[in-house]
Design a protein around this motif. Structure first.
Motif, PDB file in Angstrom:
ATOM      1  N   VAL A  54      47.021  12.135  38.855  1.00 26.63           N
ATOM      2  CA  VAL A  54      46.095  13.015  38.131  1.00 26.63           C
ATOM      3  C   VAL A  54      45.505  14.060  39.073  1.00 26.63           C
ATOM      4  CG1 VAL A  54      43.917  13.095  36.852  1.00 26.63           C
ATOM      5  CG2 VAL A  54      45.590  11.303  36.377  1.00 26.63           C
ATOM      6  N   ALA A  55      45.230  13.680  40.319  1.00 25.95           N
ATOM      7  CA  ALA A  55      44.721  14.649  41.295  1.00 25.95           C
ATOM      8  C   ALA A  55      45.733  15.762  41.534  1.00 25.95           C
ATOM      9  CB  ALA A  55      44.383  13.943  42.606  1.00 25.95           C
ATOM     10  N   LEU A  56      47.004  15.395  41.655  1.00 24.93           N
ATOM     11  CA  LEU A  56      48.042  16.413  41.844  1.00 24.93           C
ATOM     12  C   LEU A  56      48.177  17.287  40.603  1.00 24.93           C
ATOM     13  CD1 LEU A  56      50.774  14.263  43.637  1.00 24.93           C
ATOM     14  CD2 LEU A  56      49.252  15.958  44.655  1.00 24.93           C
ATOM     15  N   LEU A  57      48.054  16.695  39.426  1.00 25.02           N
ATOM     16  CA  LEU A  57      48.130  17.470  38.187  1.00 25.02           C
ATOM     17  C   LEU A  57      46.973  18.462  38.097  1.00 25.02           C
ATOM     18  CD1 LEU A  57      49.399  18.025  35.421  1.00 25.02           C
ATOM     19  CD2 LEU A  57      48.030  16.146  34.499  1.00 25.02           C
ATOM     20  N   LEU A  58      45.764  18.025  38.457  1.00 16.87           N
ATOM     21  CA  LEU A  58      44.606  18.925  38.427  1.00 16.87           C
ATOM     22  C   LEU A  58      44.751  20.043  39.456  1.00 16.87           C
ATOM     23  CD1 LEU A  58      41.736  16.311  38.032  1.00 16.87           C
ATOM     24  CD2 LEU A  58      42.521  17.940  36.317  1.00 16.87           C
ATOM     25  N   LEU A  59      45.312  19.713  40.614  1.00 17.14           N
ATOM     26  CA  LEU A  59      45.550  20.744  41.629  1.00 17.14           C
ATOM     27  C   LEU A  59      46.542  21.780  41.129  1.00 17.14           C
ATOM     28  CD1 LEU A  59      44.887  21.628  44.519  1.00 17.14           C
ATOM     29  CD2 LEU A  59      46.792  20.227  45.315  1.00 17.14           C
ATOM     30  N   LEU A  60      47.570  21.335  40.403  1.00 16.61           N
ATOM     31  CA  LEU A  60      48.535  22.258  39.806  1.00 16.61           C
ATOM     32  C   LEU A  60      47.867  23.128  38.751  1.00 16.61           C
ATOM     33  CD1 LEU A  60      51.429  23.275  39.382  1.00 16.61           C
ATOM     34  CD2 LEU A  60      51.779  21.368  37.796  1.00 16.61           C
ATOM     35  N   LEU A  61      47.018  22.528  37.919  1.00 15.56           N
ATOM     36  CA  LEU A  61      46.313  23.301  36.893  1.00 15.56           C
ATOM     37  C   LEU A  61      45.384  24.333  37.526  1.00 15.56           C
ATOM     38  CD1 LEU A  61      45.403  20.518  34.293  1.00 15.56           C
ATOM     39  CD2 LEU A  61      47.166  22.285  34.098  1.00 15.56           C
ATOM     40  N   LEU A  62      44.736  23.962  38.620  1.00 14.20           N
ATOM     41  CA  LEU A  62      43.852  24.910  39.295  1.00 14.20           C
ATOM     42  C   LEU A  62      44.642  26.091  39.848  1.00 14.20           C
ATOM     43  CD1 LEU A  62      40.777  25.007  40.046  1.00 14.20           C
ATOM     44  CD2 LEU A  62      41.468  24.271  42.319  1.00 14.20           C
ATOM     45  N   SER A  63      45.828  25.821  40.394  1.00 17.79           N
ATOM     46  CA  SER A  63      46.675  26.898  40.913  1.00 17.79           C
ATOM     47  C   SER A  63      47.154  27.804  39.778  1.00 17.79           C
ATOM     48  CB  SER A  63      47.873  26.305  41.654  1.00 17.79           C
ATOM     49  OG  SER A  63      47.460  25.474  42.701  1.00 17.79           O
ATOM     50  N   LEU A  64      47.549  27.199  38.664  1.00 18.77           N
ATOM     51  CA  LEU A  64      47.984  27.994  37.522  1.00 18.77           C
ATOM     52  C   LEU A  64      46.827  28.813  36.946  1.00 18.77           C
ATOM     53  CD1 LEU A  64      50.282  25.420  35.666  1.00 18.77           C
ATOM     54  CD2 LEU A  64      50.982  27.354  37.085  1.00 18.77           C
ATOM     55  N   GLY A  65      45.622  28.226  36.941  1.00 16.11           N
ATOM     56  CA  GLY A  65      44.465  28.948  36.425  1.00 16.11           C
ATOM     57  C   GLY A  65      44.079  30.139  37.275  1.00 16.11           C
ATOM     58  N   ALA A  66      44.418  30.107  38.568  1.00 15.44           N
ATOM     59  CA  ALA A  66      44.087  31.237  39.441  1.00 15.44           C
ATOM     60  C   ALA A  66      45.023  32.423  39.243  1.00 15.44           C
ATOM     61  CB  ALA A  66      44.119  30.792  40.903  1.00 15.44           C
ATOM     62  N   ILE A  67      46.156  32.206  38.580  1.00 13.71           N
ATOM     63  CA  ILE A  67      47.115  33.300  38.377  1.00 13.71           C
ATOM     64  C   ILE A  67      46.525  34.437  37.550  1.00 13.71           C
ATOM     65  CG2 ILE A  67      49.339  33.901  37.345  1.00 13.71           C
ATOM     66  CD1 ILE A  67      50.382  31.186  38.203  1.00 13.71           C
ATOM     67  N   PRO A  68      45.941  34.165  36.359  1.00 16.09           N
ATOM     68  CA  PRO A  68      45.338  35.290  35.619  1.00 16.09           C
ATOM     69  C   PRO A  68      44.194  35.949  36.367  1.00 16.09           C
ATOM     70  CG  PRO A  68      44.773  33.181  34.603  1.00 16.09           C
ATOM     71  CD  PRO A  68      45.855  32.909  35.588  1.00 16.09           C
ATOM     72  N   GLY A  69      43.528  35.211  37.251  1.00 21.73           N
ATOM     73  CA  GLY A  69      42.457  35.810  38.034  1.00 21.73           C
ATOM     74  C   GLY A  69      42.945  36.856  39.012  1.00 21.73           C
ATOM     75  N   SER A  70      44.227  36.774  39.401  1.00 21.70           N
ATOM     76  CA  SER A  70      44.789  37.769  40.316  1.00 21.70           C
ATOM     77  C   SER A  70      45.558  38.865  39.586  1.00 21.70           C
ATOM     78  CB  SER A  70      45.714  37.075  41.320  1.00 21.70           C
ATOM     79  OG  SER A  70      46.765  36.405  40.655  1.00 21.70           O
ATOM     80  N   LEU A  71      45.934  38.641  38.330  1.00 18.88           N
ATOM     81  CA  LEU A  71      46.714  39.627  37.582  1.00 18.88           C
ATOM     82  C   LEU A  71      45.869  40.439  36.610  1.00 18.88           C
ATOM     83  CD1 LEU A  71      49.894  37.490  36.718  1.00 18.88           C
ATOM     84  CD2 LEU A  71      49.574  39.086  38.618  1.00 18.88           C
ATOM     85  N   ILE A  72      44.790  39.868  36.105  1.00 23.98           N
ATOM     86  CA  ILE A  72      43.943  40.532  35.116  1.00 23.98           C
ATOM     87  C   ILE A  72      42.679  41.028  35.808  1.00 23.98           C
ATOM     88  CG2 ILE A  72      42.653  40.206  32.957  1.00 23.98           C
ATOM     89  CD1 ILE A  72      44.638  38.008  32.241  1.00 23.98           C
ATOM     90  N   PRO A  73      42.219  42.254  35.524  1.00 28.53           N
ATOM     91  CA  PRO A  73      40.975  42.756  36.147  1.00 28.53           C
ATOM     92  C   PRO A  73      39.807  41.816  35.880  1.00 28.53           C
ATOM     93  CG  PRO A  73      42.111  44.517  34.968  1.00 28.53           C
ATOM     94  CD  PRO A  73      42.826  43.247  34.616  1.00 28.53           C
ATOM     95  N   GLN A  74      38.993  41.615  36.910  1.00 30.83           N
ATOM     96  CA  GLN A  74      37.864  40.695  36.817  1.00 30.83           C
ATOM     97  C   GLN A  74      36.550  41.462  36.813  1.00 30.83           C
ATOM     98  OE1 GLN A  74      38.419  36.990  36.673  1.00 30.83           O
ATOM     99  NE2 GLN A  74      40.224  38.118  35.981  1.00 30.83           N
ATOM    100  N   THR A  75      35.629  41.022  35.947  1.00 29.30           N
ATOM    101  CA  THR A  75      34.341  41.708  35.819  1.00 29.30           C
ATOM    102  C   THR A  75      33.565  41.674  37.120  1.00 29.30           C
ATOM    103  OG1 THR A  75      34.259  41.066  33.490  1.00 29.30           O
ATOM    104  CG2 THR A  75      32.206  41.784  34.494  1.00 29.30           C
ATOM    105  N   GLY A  76      33.602  40.560  37.822  1.00 30.74           N
ATOM    106  CA  GLY A  76      32.842  40.448  39.054  1.00 30.74           C
ATOM    107  C   GLY A  76      33.414  41.233  40.212  1.00 30.74           C
ATOM    108  N   ILE A  77      34.646  41.710  40.090  1.00 29.64           N
ATOM    109  CA  ILE A  77      35.288  42.448  41.178  1.00 29.64           C
ATOM    110  C   ILE A  77      35.320  43.944  40.889  1.00 29.64           C
ATOM    111  CG2 ILE A  77      37.436  42.739  42.479  1.00 29.64           C
ATOM    112  CD1 ILE A  77      38.017  39.806  42.002  1.00 29.64           C
TER     113      ILE A  77
END
Length: 569
Positions: A54-77
């Motif tokens: 489950v820890a490895l699965l959550l780490l994978l989900l966290l990595s996948l979740g960071a993808i839109p943060g680098s591709l889509i413009p962010q309000t805080g940036i």
């Protein structure tokens, strides 16, 4: 059941019992889903959450979740890019808003995965740590009854006493950095504890990195400041041109310091295919730490920031600031200053505005403010046929000016950019032909405004400005330390093998000592039999072989320690 089946079963039990003790991983509970109500379900959920899968699965989900943060413009940036995206994608933008994709790292779903991963790692590490400490405090387990069933095995007969063999084996194994002791009729030894330690260090480092990244996002600050040569800056909120911070940041967290920009210098390639390519950018500054710190001189370059405590001052941009003077109809100076203009291309073609609050009074006595649109090129070439700079350095500067009069709108209470001119209540000056009044000014030239409104002069002085980014991330050092620790911990867990060796010496019926040596690794590796073979050759020299009954000579053990027939491969 046949004897063969019985032997195979016992063999598997021996190997399983010996191998299970080489790991600090918590044992899986052989139970079905709990039927104990709420408490049972909570315990089941906790066991699942704190499992490594489950820890490895959550780490994978966290990595996948960071993808839109680098591709889509962010309000805080960059809030401006977010607004541009909304205008260009009217259908997609509302969907992104509901999913929190414009602010990924502060969204509920990303925070939930982050927290669950944090809890899961702690739940995995704590029991493994206690088990590992227990193994360090304990001793290697005694030898199995039948060493012949282990993957690496060798044996020989010797005339040495069993006690002599045990003493020689203990000395040899301790010299090879094994933890060894005498257990019954055999010496038990173990090596490779750094593998489990590296595994634990890797997971602890992940927790440190998660905490560092979280604190960096919550307590960080990021601001920009444009400074013309000769300007000063103090690290206080009102001094910034633009400022962003984390949710838990407080203004008192700003590192106290100040600095003055003495000079900015840039050099460029002067010829060849790379003509105009920047070679160096550097800003010479004088800075002081704290309210009463002594001033120090230094040079800030690209990717070489000034570090003061947790704050870093980066050099991120530069441009030109022509010095202009605006006078009224009587020749009184209304405005005189260096006007920073924003670059439009790589050759520093720039534009901006000049706003004069104290303007003039027209024929009816009405107060008029002045505004000028400025377009600047550091290197003008009339042969190019375009009003664009041909080189980024100051070679042939030219300033194009359009003049306006009216109400600048600065007293309306609505914020406006210092680099843009609001023409809502402004009128353009016209020349004698009724055309828009404009003029190309060289250094020293003056544009005279009609109706006694005054004039604007491009002085023989062009200053340079530098753009600085002041970043404060308190968790940066911890994140770097955690990353380095994770790398070394992972390397130790991958390349170090935990293994055990047993040496049994017993006196046979004929009075000759029988020596048995066996080795077992946590995973299949050629290193275990090779290492056992090397140890056997050295021990054989100290306890030489004796002939078998009916033999005239004794052969040394196989240095490759080939497994015995029937042993599990």
């Amino acid at each position: 059941m046949s004897k063969t089946d019985t032997g195979t079963s016992r063999e598997q039990e021996d190997l399983g019992a010996a191998g299970s003790q080489l790991s600090t991983a918590p044992q899986e509970e052989q139970s079905s889903l709990p039927g104990l109500g709420v408490l049972g379900w909570v315990r089941w959920f906790w066991r699942q959450l704190t499992s490594m899968r489950v820890a490895l699965l959550l780490l994978l989900l966290l990595s996948l979740g960071a993808i839109p943060g680098s591709l889509i413009p962010q309000t805080g940036i960059d809030a401006a890019k977010v607004e541009e995206f909304r205008e260009a994608h009217s259908t997609l933008a509302p969907v992104y808003d509901k999913l929190g994709l414009f602010n990924v790292y502060s969204s509920v779903w990303f925070s939930a995965v982050y927290i669950l991963l944090f809890v899961s790692l702690i739940g995995c590490i704590v029991p493994r740590t206690w088990q590992f400490v227990g193994q360090l405090r304990g001793r290697p387990p005694a030898a199995p009854k039948r060493l012949t069933r282990l993957p690496a095995y060798t044996t020989w007969r010797t005339r040495a006493e069993p006690e002599q063999v045990h003493e020689a084996a203990l000395a040899l194994l301790k010299k090879r950095r094994f933890r060894a002791h005498l257990a019954g009729d055999a010496v038990a030894a173990e090596k490779g504890y750094l593998r489990e330690l590296g595994n634990l260090v890797f997971h602890v480092a992940l927790i440190v990195m998660l905490v560092a990244f979280a604190s960096g996002q919550l307590f960080k600050s990021d601001g920009t400041k444009l400074m013309v040569e000769g300007d000063g800056f103090a690290n206080a909120l009102p001094m910034y041109d633009d400022f962003k911070s984390g949710n838990l940041f407080d203004n008192d967290d700003l590192v106290p310091f100040s600095f003055d920009l003495d000079d900015f210098r840039a050099t460029y390639e002067v010829s060849g295919p790379n003509k105009g390519t920047p070679r160096t950018f550097e800003a010479r500054i004088r800075y002081s730490e704290g309210a009463y710190g002594a001033q120090k001189s230094t040079t800030v370059k690209v990717n070489e920031p000034l570090e003061i405590g947790d704050a870093k001052v980066y050099l991120v941009s530069h441009g030109y600031a022509p010095v202009v003077t605006v006078r009224d109809g009587k020749g009184e100076v209304l405005y005189r200053d260096a006007v920073p203009l924003l670059p439009l291309d790589g050759n520093v073609t720039s534009n901006g505005v000049v706003k004069v609050m104290d303007g003039y009074r027209d024929a009816k006595g009405k107060k008029e403010q002045l505004g000028f649109q400025a377009f600047f090129v550091p290197t003008f070439d009339p042969r190019s046929g375009t009003m664009l700079s041909q080189y980024p350095a100051l070679v042939n500067p030219l300033l194009a000016v359009n003049a306006y009069h009216g109400d600048l709108g600065v007293d309306s209470g609505i914020p406006q950019s210092v680099y843009q001119l609001d023409k809502t209540h402004m009128k353009a000056f016209k020349d004698a032909k009724g055309q828009l009044l404009k003029k190309l000014l060289k250094p020293g030239d003056t544009l005279t405004l009609p109706n006694g409104a005054g004039s604007i002069t491009f002085e023989k002085d062009v200053k340079e400005w530098a753009g600085f980014e002041i970043v404060q991330e308190p968790g940066g050092g911890w994140a770097l330390g955690g990353a380095l620790a994770a790398i070394f911990g992972l390397a130790a867990s991958l390349f170090i093998q935990r293994r055990r060796v047993w040496v049994r010496a017993v006196r046979g019926a004929d009075g000759v000592t029988v020596v048995e040596m066996a080795g077992l690794g946590r995973s299949e590796s050629a290193k275990v039999p090779e290492e056992l073979g090397d140890l056997a050759v050295i021990l054989y020299d100290q306890a030489p072989g004796a002939p078998d009954p009916g033999d005239d000579s004794a052969a040394p053990p196989d240095p490759q320690a080939v497994p015995a027939e029937g042993a599990e491969k």
